[in-house]
Design a protein around this motif. Structure first.
Motif, PDB file in Angstrom:
ATOM      1  N   UNK A  43      29.084  46.048  42.570  1.00 40.07           N
ATOM      2  CA  UNK A  43      30.084  46.786  43.141  1.00 40.07           C
ATOM      3  C   UNK A  43      30.991  45.964  43.698  1.00 40.07           C
ATOM      4  N   UNK A  44      30.510  44.842  44.786  1.00 45.22           N
ATOM      5  CA  UNK A  44      31.000  43.798  45.601  1.00 45.22           C
ATOM      6  C   UNK A  44      32.122  43.181  44.528  1.00 45.22           C
ATOM      7  N   UNK A  45      31.375  42.572  43.664  1.00 46.65           N
ATOM      8  CA  UNK A  45      32.113  41.854  42.802  1.00 46.65           C
ATOM      9  C   UNK A  45      33.365  42.242  41.905  1.00 46.65           C
ATOM     10  N   UNK A  46      32.935  43.575  41.517  1.00 41.24           N
ATOM     11  CA  UNK A  46      34.076  44.722  40.923  1.00 41.24           C
ATOM     12  C   UNK A  46      35.214  44.675  41.751  1.00 41.24           C
ATOM     13  N   UNK A  47      34.908  44.924  43.330  1.00 43.69           N
ATOM     14  CA  UNK A  47      35.958  45.160  44.074  1.00 43.69           C
ATOM     15  C   UNK A  47      36.844  44.226  44.338  1.00 43.69           C
ATOM     16  N   UNK A  48      36.381  43.060  44.157  1.00 42.80           N
ATOM     17  CA  UNK A  48      36.900  41.809  44.464  1.00 42.80           C
ATOM     18  C   UNK A  48      37.980  41.516  43.118  1.00 42.80           C
ATOM     19  N   UNK A  49      37.411  41.472  42.116  1.00 42.52           N
ATOM     20  CA  UNK A  49      38.367  41.332  40.946  1.00 42.52           C
ATOM     21  C   UNK A  49      39.224  42.343  40.754  1.00 42.52           C
ATOM     22  N   UNK A  50      39.110  43.705  40.961  1.00 42.03           N
ATOM     23  CA  UNK A  50      39.955  44.857  40.862  1.00 42.03           C
ATOM     24  C   UNK A  50      41.108  44.657  42.083  1.00 42.03           C
ATOM     25  N   UNK A  51      40.665  44.312  43.179  1.00 43.30           N
ATOM     26  CA  UNK A  51      41.652  43.950  44.258  1.00 43.30           C
ATOM     27  C   UNK A  51      42.761  43.147  43.773  1.00 43.30           C
ATOM     28  N   UNK A  52      42.143  41.852  43.247  1.00 48.07           N
ATOM     29  CA  UNK A  52      43.257  41.011  42.598  1.00 48.07           C
ATOM     30  C   UNK A  52      44.084  41.541  41.504  1.00 48.07           C
ATOM     31  N   UNK A  53      43.479  42.380  40.719  1.00 45.73           N
ATOM     32  CA  UNK A  53      44.408  42.971  39.715  1.00 45.73           C
ATOM     33  C   UNK A  53      45.353  43.961  40.184  1.00 45.73           C
ATOM     34  N   UNK A  54      45.010  44.657  41.403  1.00 45.51           N
ATOM     35  CA  UNK A  54      45.861  45.603  42.107  1.00 45.51           C
ATOM     36  C   UNK A  54      46.855  44.883  42.875  1.00 45.51           C
TER      37      UNK A  54
END
Length: 406
Positions: A43-54
């Motif tokens: 979940x932490x890695x997912x949040x990091x990657x989605x934050x970059x996308x956002x």
């Protein structure tokens, strides 16, 4: 149509960004594997990657708002306010697209085997390559769909612009007058006509309540022809009512198919001229000249009008509009006046306005245009849509090529 085109361009742009993020994520698989091995949860890695996308999508949304606002201010034929609802919609679109098209690289990164990647010292991108290839194919398919739609619309626009409006626009100057005393309109018309005809270059003068190819000034009414039932007034046909001065058809070069045009003697008689569509619908097998119809079916005592002429069909509401049932009645009312000149209509604008002011200094003058301008303005919406679609199609192709080369 425009919303669909915008949606296609947005999909292509999002696919491009997802493609680039996927390529970037493929290069970072070892980094993500190390993070995972050191205890970082999925979940932490997912949040990091989605934050970059956002961050990318919201930044793109802000830049898009700025460019879109500037483009609308410069090119839009109608006001396009940027209010809170529009901003909220754009923010929601930016967030949704950032999340949806950031999922592909995030899921790809999380589905890699961390131990294998760390031991091998290289990234495995076979699955990512297939996804990227699929996205490029989808981008080209969407771009070609948009290009095909723009080409069809361009062909339709060219066809519409070649449609005959039913009259000649050459040498015609038009303007809208608003007489302060409608009861004295006929006298004002004669005074203005006399003074305007003295202007050098003017060789014709007429008036109507509504110009062809325009909306907002005409009237319509129900009517009854002989032999049709009068039981239900609400189902009687509707005709477009045009009041015109006697010289109107000659100045506009609207052909008189049968009968005659109006004369000054008709101003006191209850006579009308109909168009060809009117004649074909109600008298398909005979000449309707001399026929009578009820022009006011709601009155207690029916009001009859006599048909004295048939003229050609005129595009009343735009070059792409269907033929209407037109009824012309004679009247001297200076609503929209039409001046004919052998030269450039724009060259006599000041002289004509001065002649009108001499006749009535207080009469409001507006909508000063040549008939060619009226024709161009009637097609402005279609031209605007065609231009936007062509721009979207070109942008879609550029984005698809960028995705192919990335």
């Amino acid at each position: 149509m425009l919303f669909g085109a915008v949606g296609l361009v947005l999909l292509i742009a999002c696919a491009n960004v997802a493609n680039l993020l996927l390529a970037r994520a493929s290069g970072r698989t070892k980094e993500i594997a190390v993070r995972s091995a050191l205890g970082a949860g999925a979940s932490r890695i997912m949040r990091q990657l989605l934050t970059e996308s956002l961050v990318l999508s919201i930044a793109g949304g802000v830049i898009g708002i700025v460019i879109g606002r500037a483009g609308l201010d410069a090119l839009s034929p109608i006001p396009a306010p940027l209010d809170g609802q529009v901003l909220a919609f754009l923010l929601a679109i930016s967030i949704v697209t950032g999340v949806l098209f950031g999922l592909a690289p995030a899921l790809h990164a999380l589905h890699q085997d961390s131990n294998t990647l760390i031991k091998s010292g290289a990234s495995r991108s076979g699955g990512a390559s297939k996804v990227r290839a699929t996205m490029v194919v989808a981008e080209f398919a969407l771009a070609l769909m948009l290009v095909a739609g723009a080409a069809i619309l361009l062909k339709s626009f060219v066809h519409v612009m070649n449609v005959e409006p039913g009259f000649s626009t050459r040498g015609l100057l038009t303007m809208r007058l608003s007489p302060n005393d409608p009861d004295n309109a006929a006298a004002l018309f004669r005074t203005i006509e006399e003074r305007v005809k003295r202007v050098p270059g003017v060789d014709g003068f007429a008036s109507t309540n509504a110009l062809p190819l325009t909306t907002g000034h005409g009237n319509s009414s129900r009517f009854k022809v002989q032999g049709s039932p009068l039981s239900n007034l609400e189902v009687l046909p509707i005709a477009q009512l045009r009041t015109v001065s006697p010289d109107y058809f000659g100045i506009m070069h609207i052909p008189v198919i049968a009968g005659r045009a109006f004369t000054d003697r008709d101003l006191t008689d209850n006579v009308v001229i109909i168009n060809q569509s009117f004649a074909r619908r109600f008298w398909p097998d005979r000449n309707p000249i001399g026929e009578k119809y009820i022009s006011d079916p709601w009155s207690i005592k029916p009001v009859w009008a006599t048909i004295v002429g048939i003229v050609g069909d005129v595009k009343q509401f735009g070059l792409d509009s269907e033929p209407t049932l037109d009824l012309y009645t004679p009247a001297l009312y200076p609503g929209s006046i039409i001046i004919h000149t052998a030269g450039d209509p724009r060259a006599i604008v000041q002289s004509v306005e001065a002649a009108i002011r001499a006749a009535d200094p207080e009469v409001p003058i507006s909508e000063v245009r040549s008939m060619d301008q009226v024709l161009e303005e009637s097609a402005s919406s279609r031209r605007w849509i065609m231009t936007l679609l062509a721009a979207f199609a070109a942008l879609a192709l550029v984005l698809a090529l960028v995705g192919f080369m990335a």
